[in-house]
Scaffold this motif. Structure first.
Motif, mmCIF file in Angstrom:
data_model
loop_
_atom_site.group_PDB
_atom_site.id
_atom_site.type_symbol
_atom_site.label_atom_id
_atom_site.label_comp_id
_atom_site.label_asym_id
_atom_site.label_seq_id
_atom_site.Cartn_x
_atom_site.Cartn_y
_atom_site.Cartn_z
ATOM 1 N N ALA A 10 -8.662 75.692 1.306
ATOM 2 C CA ALA A 10 -10.031 75.330 1.686
ATOM 3 C C ALA A 10 -10.979 75.482 0.501
ATOM 4 O O ALA A 10 -11.871 74.647 0.290
ATOM 5 C CB ALA A 10 -10.498 76.192 2.860
ATOM 6 N N LEU A 11 -10.775 76.528 -0.292
ATOM 7 C CA LEU A 11 -11.634 76.770 -1.450
ATOM 8 C C LEU A 11 -11.458 75.681 -2.514
ATOM 9 O O LEU A 11 -12.438 75.178 -3.076
ATOM 10 C CB LEU A 11 -11.309 78.138 -2.051
ATOM 11 N N VAL A 12 -10.205 75.285 -2.778
ATOM 12 C CA VAL A 12 -9.934 74.250 -3.776
ATOM 13 C C VAL A 12 -10.525 72.913 -3.347
ATOM 14 O O VAL A 12 -11.145 72.197 -4.148
ATOM 15 C CB VAL A 12 -8.417 74.126 -4.020
ATOM 16 N N PHE A 13 -10.343 72.554 -2.067
ATOM 17 C CA PHE A 13 -10.911 71.306 -1.568
ATOM 18 C C PHE A 13 -12.431 71.328 -1.666
ATOM 19 O O PHE A 13 -13.056 70.333 -2.054
ATOM 20 C CB PHE A 13 -10.487 71.076 -0.113
ATOM 21 N N THR A 14 -13.037 72.451 -1.318
ATOM 22 C CA THR A 14 -14.490 72.570 -1.375
ATOM 23 C C THR A 14 -14.982 72.463 -2.818
ATOM 24 O O THR A 14 -15.992 71.793 -3.100
ATOM 25 C CB THR A 14 -14.949 73.908 -0.767
#
Length: 299
Positions: free
Chosen positions: A165-169
């Motif tokens: 989720a952090l990488v996509f964000t």
């Protein structure tokens, strides 16, 4: 921007195809009432940004819980919400309401927020206009994500879920800072590629009533460009000639911007878009095949 530059030939749609799109729309009272209710939702001032703000809070909670929360996947918000609730609901929504999730996605919303505050407004690389390049990028990202989920058991590993989720964000926000337009959502997001491909099977579509457009001699194309107070289509689609759901995120911008109330929501047989497409789109078919292969492999 000169209105005459609007891509009236997008997807090389013909008048016959557009006429076929709008035929047979004599709705029953129930269908008419459902359409009016849907239009009211999309026109509401709290949609989509009111929903986006709530989901941004959920996204932050998921990332924080994944990185620092309980290791038990059944007690961690990140794994419970992402894999047990969100993903099944979104997968089913493709067949019902198309790419509507993209219209309220918190990552896309953060991309817009970062663009407004820090945007450099650079032109996107020309390679992103090449369908094969986009296909390679999206399929590679989808396969990498599936491989990562398989070897790390991300669905039962809160830390990996939080990192994904952090990488996509971060990717969405970085695109918002660097480029003009919705580059992440239209070209680079693997979830966007999946939802775009499967949205072609949706039971509903947003299109313009061409007769209303012609009767009002609309040349300003507010649905595409927007107005002073209302932005137009974020993914640069013109409802009057749009023949596919692939890039329609059901955000409602075109409905709010049109002064003639020409934008309509139509019910259609699931999968009918693939039959009546004036031009084949093998990249979306390939993405669908890849996804079905992943589902079959993962059991």
């Amino acid at each position: 921007m000169d209105p005459s530059s609007c891509p009236d030939t997008e997807d090389e749609i013909t008048q016959e195809a557009q006429k076929g799109l709008l035929d047979g729309e004599n709705k029953s009272g129930l269908l008419a009432s459902s359409e009016r209710a849907a239009i009211r939702i999309l026109k509401h001032p709290l949609y989509p940004w009111g929903v986006r703000r709530i989901l941004i809070i959920f996204l932050v909670l998921i990332i924080f819980s994944g990185l620092f929360g309980p290791k038990d996947p059944h007690q961690n918000v990140a794994t419970v919400f992402s894999w047990m609730l969100w993903w099944p609901i979104v997968a089913v929504s493709y067949l019902l309401i198309g790419r509507a999730w993209c219209g309220i996605c918190p990552m896309g919303a953060l991309s817009v927020v970062f663009h407004r505050r820090f945007g450099l407004n650079l032109k996107p690389p020309g390679l992103l206009n090449r369908r094969r390049v986009i296909l390679i990028i999206c399929v590679s990202a989808i396969l990498s994500l599936a491989w990562l989920e398989e070897i790390t058991h991300a669905s039962i590993t809160p830390l990996i879920t939080g990192l994904i989720a952090l990488v996509f964000t971060f990717g969405a926000c970085a695109c918002g800072v660097l480029f003009e337009g919705w580059v992440w959502c239209r070209h680079l997001c693997p979830l966007g590629a999946i939802s775009g491909a499967f949205s072609m099977s949706s039971m509903i579509e947003i299109r313009a009533d061409q007769k209303i457009c012609d009767d009002n001699q609309c040349v300003d194309r507010y649905c595409y460009y927007g107005t002073e107070d209302q932005p137009g289509c974020p993914l640069k689609q013109a409802p009057k000639i749009m023949a596919s759901n692939v890039y329609c995120i059901m955000c409602g911008n075109c409905i709010k911007a049109c002064p003639h109330d020409a934008i309509r929501i139509y019910l259609r047989p699931p999968g009918s878009e693939g039959v009546r497409q004036p031009r084949s789109k093998p990249e979306h078919a390939f993405i669908s095949v890849v996804m079905m292969g992943i589902v079959f492999f993962q059991g």
